[in-house]
Design an enzyme around this catalytic site. Sequence first.
Site, PDB file in Angstrom:
ATOM      1  N   SER A 182       0.788  -1.230   0.000  1.00 34.70           N
ATOM      2  CA  SER A 182       0.000   0.000   0.000  1.00 34.70           C
ATOM      3  C   SER A 182       0.820   1.280   0.000  1.00 34.70           C
ATOM      4  CB  SER A 182      -0.959   0.002   1.190  1.00 34.70           C
ATOM      5  OG  SER A 182      -0.251  -0.115   2.400  1.00 34.70           O
ATOM      6  N   HIS A 210      -5.116  -3.399  -2.713  1.00 37.24           N
ATOM      7  CA  HIS A 210      -4.782  -2.444  -3.777  1.00 37.24           C
ATOM      8  C   HIS A 210      -4.682  -3.097  -5.152  1.00 37.24           C
ATOM      9  CE1 HIS A 210      -4.198   0.887  -1.023  1.00 37.24           C
ATOM     10  NE2 HIS A 210      -3.727  -0.018  -0.191  1.00 37.24           N
ATOM     11  N   LYS A 241     -11.740   0.435  -1.841  1.00 36.32           N
ATOM     12  CA  LYS A 241     -10.795   1.083  -2.746  1.00 36.32           C
ATOM     13  C   LYS A 241     -11.354   1.066  -4.163  1.00 36.32           C
ATOM     14  CE  LYS A 241      -7.489   0.896   0.778  1.00 36.32           C
ATOM     15  NZ  LYS A 241      -6.786   0.028   1.706  1.00 36.32           N
TER      16      LYS A 241
HETATM   17  C1  LIG Z   1      -6.935  -0.141   3.157  1.00 38.02           C
HETATM   18  C2  LIG Z   1      -6.336  -1.435   3.528  1.00 38.02           C
HETATM   19  C3  LIG Z   1      -6.985  -2.292   4.406  1.00 38.02           C
HETATM   20  C4  LIG Z   1      -8.227  -1.893   5.146  1.00 38.02           C
HETATM   21  O1  LIG Z   1      -9.339  -1.883   4.336  1.00 38.02           O
HETATM   22  P1  LIG Z   1     -10.608  -0.955   4.763  1.00 38.02           P
HETATM   23  O2  LIG Z   1     -11.724  -1.537   4.007  1.00 38.02           O
HETATM   24  O3  LIG Z   1     -10.257   0.424   4.353  1.00 38.02           O
HETATM   25  O4  LIG Z   1     -10.749  -1.112   6.240  1.00 38.02           O
HETATM   26  C5  LIG Z   1      -6.415  -3.531   4.635  1.00 38.02           C
HETATM   27  N1  LIG Z   1      -5.267  -3.896   4.043  1.00 38.02           N
HETATM   28  C6  LIG Z   1      -4.596  -3.078   3.212  1.00 38.02           C
HETATM   29  C7  LIG Z   1      -3.332  -3.528   2.581  1.00 38.02           C
HETATM   30  C8  LIG Z   1      -5.106  -1.817   2.935  1.00 38.02           C
HETATM   31  O5  LIG Z   1      -4.429  -0.992   2.144  1.00 38.02           O
END
Ligand SMILES: *Cc1c(COP(=O)(O)O)cnc(C)c1O
Length: 384
Positions: A182, A210, A241
């Site tokens: 990320s 991602h 996302k």
């Molecule tokens: C954003 C993210 C999460 C958390 O997801 P949410 O739905 O925003 O709680 C988990 N793992 C990674 C690698 C992320 O980038």
Amino acid sequence: MRDPLAELAELEAAGLRRQLRTLDSPQGVRISLAGSGTVHNFSSNDYLGFATEPIIAAAFAEHLQRLGHGAGASRLVCGSMAAHRQLEEQLADLKRSEAALTFSSGFAVATGVLPALCGKGDVIILDKLCHASLIDGARLSGATLRIFPHNDLDRLERHLRWASETTGPDGRILVVTESVFSMDGDTAPLMEICRLKDESEALLLVDEAHAFGVFGPAGRGLAAALGLESRIDLQMGTFSKALGLSGGYLCASRAFVDLLINRARSFIYSTAPAPALAATLGDALQLMAGPLGDDRRGQLWRNCRQLEPKANSAIIPHIIGTNEAALAAAESLLHKGFLVPAIRYPTVPRGSARLRVTLSAKHESDQVQALQRALSEIALTSAL
Ligand SMILES: *Cc1c(COP(=O)(O)O)cnc(C)c1O
């Protein structure tokens, strides 16, 4: 007793204090920021532009009328509705896994799944750059933790060998990594990791936060792009996302999913997501996997390659070093009309504060070009 104001002052002095920034507009590639006016947004994870997609908004409105907004209870009490079941069936189908389970967020997946599957006597082996939710989940589990340097296969292999020797016949060994990292935007060597975990009869959990919607056929993720979906025991991701909504998922065997329904505390003790949201997620999944998704992925990758020909993903970091320098660079970009966040410790290791550029399918080519110019004016080149 510690004074919270003193703690805040310490954060401030170290360049680590965080503040909320309020948007006066919906999410998008051009947003209105309180205090800064309209700016080009290169900081969201709305990779496909689905967060403001009118087709999804219309579907949400319709489901809201039909299904209501409150789930009323947790899934195991009386909050499990047809919309939740259909979403899970649709997702398992798309990901070609036996079963799927959805959670209120990706964070809840990680903090629910790891402690549900591992405990004392088990070993969890994580990549050093794993997301905070995975680290918290691993810590909560009470299992023995081993960390390997980012993408270091030799160290992973050594940890696996050690774990095989120390865990009992019933013990679990779980390797945890992300497919696209990320804060660095690079990818994990999933093929090699699958080979290593198979040799040690370990389980593998891959977080596709991602990559879901961005990589692979129908946006199924990097595992699918590499033909590895069936070899990864636990595939997790988020709807927050590329899908532009919110929620998290885990795809796995029926047995693991049934066990999680019984053991994952973030699933059991949390109210089910709004039924209208679950139904809308189904529509968004369909769009993601269809021609609109393909179109957006094409546009997203064109934007990524325009900004950085060596881009590995839609995340392009510019590593700067000190917190102060990263904050100054972000501030300078904001003055030029670009929102690019400065990412600092503990999100990234100390001394590697950075600007993190994220691209969206909705960015216009001249927006990308303008950002490129602004980055070169402050003498920044990508870390790739
Ligand atoms: C954003 C993210 C999460 C958390 O997801 P949410 O739905 O925003 O709680 C988990 N793992 C990674 C690698 C992320 O980038």
